[in-house]
Design a protein around this motif. Sequence first.
Motif, short mmCIF file in Angstrom:
data_model
loop_
_atom_site.label_atom_id
_atom_site.label_comp_id
_atom_site.label_asym_id
_atom_site.label_seq_id
_atom_site.Cartn_x
_atom_site.Cartn_y
_atom_site.Cartn_z
N UNK A 1 -12.19 6.60 3.37
CA UNK A 1 -10.98 7.12 4.00
C UNK A 1 -11.03 8.64 4.16
N UNK A 2 -11.54 9.33 3.15
CA UNK A 2 -11.60 10.79 3.24
C UNK A 2 -12.66 11.22 4.26
N UNK A 3 -13.77 10.52 4.33
CA UNK A 3 -14.81 10.86 5.31
C UNK A 3 -14.27 10.74 6.73
N UNK A 4 -13.54 9.66 6.99
CA UNK A 4 -12.96 9.48 8.33
C UNK A 4 -12.00 10.62 8.67
N UNK A 5 -11.20 11.02 7.71
CA UNK A 5 -10.23 12.10 7.97
C UNK A 5 -10.93 13.44 8.16
N UNK A 6 -11.95 13.71 7.36
CA UNK A 6 -12.67 14.98 7.49
C UNK A 6 -13.41 15.04 8.82
N UNK A 7 -13.98 13.93 9.27
CA UNK A 7 -14.64 13.90 10.58
C UNK A 7 -13.64 14.17 11.68
N UNK B 1 0.86 -1.19 0.00
CA UNK B 1 0.00 0.00 0.00
C UNK B 1 0.89 1.23 0.00
N UNK B 2 0.31 2.37 -0.37
CA UNK B 2 1.01 3.65 -0.29
C UNK B 2 0.09 4.67 0.35
N UNK B 3 0.68 5.65 1.00
CA UNK B 3 -0.07 6.76 1.57
C UNK B 3 0.14 7.97 0.67
N UNK B 4 -0.95 8.63 0.32
CA UNK B 4 -0.90 9.83 -0.50
C UNK B 4 -1.43 11.01 0.29
N UNK B 5 -0.87 12.17 0.08
CA UNK B 5 -1.37 13.41 0.67
C UNK B 5 -1.87 14.27 -0.47
N UNK B 6 -3.19 14.44 -0.55
CA UNK B 6 -3.82 15.23 -1.60
C UNK B 6 -4.79 16.20 -0.95
N UNK B 7 -4.95 17.38 -1.57
CA UNK B 7 -5.96 18.27 -1.02
C UNK B 7 -7.33 17.88 -1.59
N UNK B 8 -8.36 18.45 -1.04
CA UNK B 8 -9.73 18.07 -1.41
C UNK B 8 -9.98 18.30 -2.90
N UNK B 9 -9.48 19.39 -3.43
CA UNK B 9 -9.68 19.67 -4.86
C UNK B 9 -9.05 18.58 -5.73
N UNK B 10 -7.88 18.10 -5.34
CA UNK B 10 -7.21 17.04 -6.10
C UNK B 10 -8.00 15.73 -6.03
N UNK B 11 -8.52 15.42 -4.86
CA UNK B 11 -9.32 14.20 -4.71
C UNK B 11 -10.58 14.30 -5.57
#
Length: 54
Positions: free
Chosen positions: A40-46, A5-15
């Motif tokens: 995954x994004x929902x968990x992070x935004x919460x 697996x890899x971890x990516x750091x993207x801003x919301x606009x990129x996603x």
Amino acid sequence: MKPNTIDLKLDIAEVNIIIKALSERPFREVYELIGKIHAQSSNQLKSEEFKDVL
């Protein structure tokens, strides 16, 4: 991090751009990937919401 697996750091606009591009593919090819991105994004935004409250 789990193997293969890899971890990516993207801003919301990129996603959102990635999801828009995936939506142009046949649903059966991308629905699981879109679901994983959403989960995954929902968990992070919460988590970010709760940081502001504390």
